[in-house]
Design an enzyme around this catalytic site. Sequence first.
Site, PDB file in Angstrom:
ATOM      1  N   ASN A 187       0.871  -1.177   0.000  1.00 52.33           N
ATOM      2  CA  ASN A 187       0.000   0.000   0.000  1.00 52.33           C
ATOM      3  C   ASN A 187       0.911   1.232   0.000  1.00 52.33           C
ATOM      4  O   ASN A 187       2.150   1.114  -0.072  1.00 52.33           O
ATOM      5  CB  ASN A 187      -1.009  -0.033   1.155  1.00 52.33           C
ATOM      6  N   ASP A 255      -5.714  -7.013   2.637  1.00 53.77           N
ATOM      7  CA  ASP A 255      -5.702  -8.482   2.583  1.00 53.77           C
ATOM      8  C   ASP A 255      -6.802  -8.992   1.651  1.00 53.77           C
ATOM      9  O   ASP A 255      -6.602  -9.970   0.910  1.00 53.77           O
ATOM     10  CB  ASP A 255      -5.912  -9.060   3.984  1.00 53.77           C
TER      11      ASP A 255
HETATM   12  O1  RIB Z   1      -4.263  -6.326   7.635  1.00 49.59           O
HETATM   13  C1  RIB Z   1      -5.044  -6.445   8.794  1.00 49.59           C
HETATM   14  C2  RIB Z   1      -4.379  -7.383   9.746  1.00 49.59           C
HETATM   15  O2  RIB Z   1      -3.165  -6.811  10.177  1.00 49.59           O
HETATM   16  C3  RIB Z   1      -5.151  -7.657  11.009  1.00 49.59           C
HETATM   17  O3  RIB Z   1      -5.994  -8.771  10.882  1.00 49.59           O
HETATM   18  C4  RIB Z   1      -4.065  -7.815  12.055  1.00 49.59           C
HETATM   19  O4  RIB Z   1      -4.025  -9.082  12.624  1.00 49.59           O
HETATM   20  C5  RIB Z   1      -2.766  -7.478  11.343  1.00 49.59           C
HETATM   21  O5  RIB Z   1      -2.082  -8.588  10.944  1.00 49.59           O
END
Ligand code: RIB
Length: 311
Positions: A187, A255
């Site tokens: 990002n 994610d």
């Molecule tokens: O990207 C979000 C994640 O970042 C969360 O779920 C937290 O656990 C960290 O790893």
Amino acid sequence: MAKTPRIAVVGSANIDLTTFTDQFPKPGETIFGQKFDLGFGGKGANQAVAAKLCGAEVFMVARVGSDLFGPATIKNFEQLGIDATQVRQVEGVSSGVAPIFVDPSGQNRILVVKGANDELKPADVEAAASVLKAADCIVLQFEIPLETVYYTIHFARKNGIRCILNPAPGQPIDVKAVADLDYFVPNESEAETISGMPVRNLEDAKKCAASLLSSGMRRVIITLGANGSLLAGRDGMEHVPAFSVKSVDSTGAGDAFIGSFAVFLGEGLPEREAVRRANLYAGLSTTGVGTQKSFYDRARFDAEWTARSKS
Ligand code: RIB
């Protein structure tokens, strides 16, 4: 009928402790937050869940602690239909945890305690070789030891497996050591930390992507939050706009992007199309609270895509 991609995630699993608050305590001060949420998280686990919900066959390689969270995390993978035979508990170590603070605009601040994630070593990747060799894409992040990330990139290259690296959380690295992969997907803040260049807008992102490409990266995607993503390769760059959504919690949107992008690409969609869909998948994830629990399944996503991609 699209082919079912086989995706292996070598990465982290955390427990997310999310507090919704409109202010932060000063040193020595106690204040009230508005709401709390406990959920399964971790960048690796989240990406695996996004990929599974989008329709892939998913294998997770991870380490969890010898605490209450360890078996619960393994059970969560199993219940979602993710192969967790390479997710093991480590004795005497806590599971990874992430206290997360979300402000009223939906923006998050995350503190990760890596715990057992730090115990995932190159030897564990080697022990999972037969599972990994069956994958057509390996996905990595930076919540496990860097030596394991480097080893896995090399493993993927040696075995001709597509490799996607999400360098999160951002940390200074030898860019050349991770250049031998297919997609490097930071990002803005991760791109800034890694390149040492400011990334505050699209023009900055283009300069940063050019610098990463000149360091040897093949393809770079810089995700830009509500501004979409920048897709860059040696053949040119393209800004892929976001879809408008009503965001309540942006945690895990990156994610959601990575997991869904791996699936769309694995199904054989053209790269730009895969990025466009991943932009929508990530955007939709911000309309719900939490990380994994805010991710859409494929049927819900396809309905949104059909409605929105016409406009
Ligand atoms: O990207 C979000 C994640 O970042 C969360 O779920 C937290 O656990 C960290 O790893």
